[in-house]
Design a protein around this motif. Structure first.
Motif, PDB file in Angstrom:
ATOM      1  N   PHE A  36       0.825  -1.205   0.000  1.00  0.00           N
ATOM      2  CA  PHE A  36       0.000   0.000   0.000  1.00  0.00           C
ATOM      3  C   PHE A  36       0.858   1.253   0.000  1.00  0.00           C
ATOM      4  N   THR A  37       0.254   2.338  -0.476  1.00  0.00           N
ATOM      5  CA  THR A  37       0.917   3.633  -0.591  1.00  0.00           C
ATOM      6  C   THR A  37       0.015   4.687   0.025  1.00  0.00           C
ATOM      7  N   HIS A  38       0.612   5.570   0.817  1.00  0.00           N
ATOM      8  CA  HIS A  38      -0.116   6.689   1.430  1.00  0.00           C
ATOM      9  C   HIS A  38       0.591   7.995   1.098  1.00  0.00           C
ATOM     10  N   THR A  39      -0.188   9.052   0.975  1.00  0.00           N
ATOM     11  CA  THR A  39       0.349  10.393   0.782  1.00  0.00           C
ATOM     12  C   THR A  39      -0.356  11.322   1.760  1.00  0.00           C
ATOM     13  N   TYR A  40       0.426  12.188   2.401  1.00  0.00           N
ATOM     14  CA  TYR A  40      -0.109  13.174   3.339  1.00  0.00           C
ATOM     15  C   TYR A  40       0.501  14.520   2.993  1.00  0.00           C
ATOM     16  N   GLU A  41      -0.307  15.583   3.083  1.00  0.00           N
ATOM     17  CA  GLU A  41       0.224  16.919   2.818  1.00  0.00           C
ATOM     18  C   GLU A  41      -0.540  17.952   3.643  1.00  0.00           C
ATOM     19  N   GLY A  42       0.202  18.902   4.142  1.00  0.00           N
ATOM     20  CA  GLY A  42      -0.373  20.052   4.818  1.00  0.00           C
ATOM     21  C   GLY A  42       0.029  21.304   4.075  1.00  0.00           C
ATOM     22  N   LEU A  43      -0.902  22.245   3.937  1.00  0.00           N
ATOM     23  CA  LEU A  43      -0.627  23.506   3.247  1.00  0.00           C
ATOM     24  C   LEU A  43      -1.046  24.650   4.157  1.00  0.00           C
ATOM     25  N   TRP A  44      -0.141  25.554   4.407  1.00  0.00           N
ATOM     26  CA  TRP A  44      -0.395  26.745   5.220  1.00  0.00           C
ATOM     27  C   TRP A  44      -0.293  27.954   4.309  1.00  0.00           C
ATOM     28  N   SER A  45      -1.380  28.712   4.208  1.00  0.00           N
ATOM     29  CA  SER A  45      -1.407  29.876   3.331  1.00  0.00           C
ATOM     30  C   SER A  45      -1.037  31.134   4.108  1.00  0.00           C
ATOM     31  N   PRO A  56      -5.639  29.317   8.231  1.00  0.00           N
ATOM     32  CA  PRO A  56      -5.276  29.206   6.808  1.00  0.00           C
ATOM     33  C   PRO A  56      -4.566  27.879   6.523  1.00  0.00           C
ATOM     34  N   LEU A  57      -5.198  26.765   6.879  1.00  0.00           N
ATOM     35  CA  LEU A  57      -4.592  25.443   6.815  1.00  0.00           C
ATOM     36  C   LEU A  57      -5.502  24.466   6.073  1.00  0.00           C
ATOM     37  N   VAL A  58      -4.889  23.670   5.211  1.00  0.00           N
ATOM     38  CA  VAL A  58      -5.571  22.575   4.533  1.00  0.00           C
ATOM     39  C   VAL A  58      -4.704  21.335   4.727  1.00  0.00           C
ATOM     40  N   VAL A  59      -5.323  20.239   5.169  1.00  0.00           N
ATOM     41  CA  VAL A  59      -4.626  18.969   5.356  1.00  0.00           C
ATOM     42  C   VAL A  59      -5.295  17.943   4.453  1.00  0.00           C
ATOM     43  N   ALA A  60      -4.482  17.193   3.715  1.00  0.00           N
ATOM     44  CA  ALA A  60      -5.018  16.193   2.794  1.00  0.00           C
ATOM     45  C   ALA A  60      -4.288  14.868   2.972  1.00  0.00           C
ATOM     46  N   ALA A  61      -5.003  13.791   2.704  1.00  0.00           N
ATOM     47  CA  ALA A  61      -4.417  12.453   2.779  1.00  0.00           C
ATOM     48  C   ALA A  61      -5.053  11.589   1.698  1.00  0.00           C
ATOM     49  N   GLY A  62      -4.318  10.612   1.248  1.00  0.00           N
ATOM     50  CA  GLY A  62      -4.844   9.686   0.257  1.00  0.00           C
ATOM     51  C   GLY A  62      -4.018   8.421   0.249  1.00  0.00           C
ATOM     52  N   GLY A  63      -4.583   7.382  -0.288  1.00  0.00           N
ATOM     53  CA  GLY A  63      -3.834   6.139  -0.333  1.00  0.00           C
ATOM     54  C   GLY A  63      -4.463   5.106  -1.223  1.00  0.00           C
ATOM     55  N   LYS A  64      -3.673   4.065  -1.473  1.00  0.00           N
ATOM     56  CA  LYS A  64      -4.140   2.946  -2.278  1.00  0.00           C
ATOM     57  C   LYS A  64      -3.611   1.656  -1.663  1.00  0.00           C
ATOM     58  N   TYR A  65      -4.523   0.729  -1.442  1.00  0.00           N
ATOM     59  CA  TYR A  65      -4.191  -0.614  -0.969  1.00  0.00           C
ATOM     60  C   TYR A  65      -4.464  -1.585  -2.112  1.00  0.00           C
ATOM     61  N   VAL A  66      -3.498  -2.407  -2.427  1.00  0.00           N
ATOM     62  CA  VAL A  66      -3.725  -3.500  -3.366  1.00  0.00           C
ATOM     63  C   VAL A  66      -3.867  -4.741  -2.493  1.00  0.00           C
ATOM     64  N   LEU A  67      -5.107  -5.143  -2.289  1.00  0.00           N
ATOM     65  CA  LEU A  67      -5.403  -6.222  -1.348  1.00  0.00           C
ATOM     66  C   LEU A  67      -5.120  -7.598  -1.928  1.00  0.00           C
ATOM     67  N   SER A  68      -5.232  -7.715  -3.235  1.00  0.00           N
ATOM     68  CA  SER A  68      -4.901  -8.948  -3.948  1.00  0.00           C
ATOM     69  C   SER A  68      -4.707  -8.547  -5.408  1.00  0.00           C
ATOM     70  N   PRO A  69      -4.291  -9.455  -6.263  1.00  0.00           N
ATOM     71  CA  PRO A  69      -4.167  -9.079  -7.674  1.00  0.00           C
ATOM     72  C   PRO A  69      -5.490  -8.609  -8.294  1.00  0.00           C
ATOM     73  N   ASN A  70      -6.613  -8.948  -7.669  1.00  0.00           N
ATOM     74  CA  ASN A  70      -7.916  -8.579  -8.223  1.00  0.00           C
ATOM     75  C   ASN A  70      -8.674  -7.515  -7.437  1.00  0.00           C
TER      76      ASN A  70
END
Length: 128
Positions: A36-45, A56-70
């Protein structure tokens, strides 16, 4: 202007946008053994931005899990003035068929009478 540190599968960054007057910090982490892959980011304006809890803050997160080949699961979330989140499950039945279930929530639409804050979708796809 950005500083980026990268090793084999991971990245960390710190940046300043001169035009947008914002500072961002984040990371991308890939766990090969758990697939699995995760991405996290914070932005302060430094400009006027009505973000998370009035800051003036935005926090974002995202990710992908490959649980099996299907089977794969992806998600994203953004915490700003309003919270928004999405998730998607994909199942490859065989080389032709794929089933997808997706859901999304956007708190900014809670007060809207035009569109509901929650979306749920199903997709069945066949490719030749």
């Amino acid at each position: 202007m950005n500083l980026v540190r990268k090793d084999v599968d991971n990245k960390e960054w710190l940046g300043y946008d001169l035009d947008d007057k914002s500072i961002k910090v984040g990371c991308l982490q890939h766990y090969k053994e758990k697939n699995f892959t995760h991405t996290y980011e914070g932005l302060w304006s430094l400009k006027k931005l009505d973000g998370l809890y009035g800051q003036p803050l935005v926090v974002a997160a995202g990710g992908k899990y490959v649980l099996s080949p299907n089977v794969a699961f992806t998600y994203s979330a953004e915490f700003s003035k309003a919270v928004a989140a999405a998730a998607k499950y994909e199942y490859k039945v065989d080389s032709h068929w794929k089933l997808t279930v997706a859901q999304q929530f956007n708190a900014a639409r809670v007060v809207s009478t035009v569109r509901p804050a929650y979306d749920l979708g199903f997709d069945i796809a066949y490719t030749l």
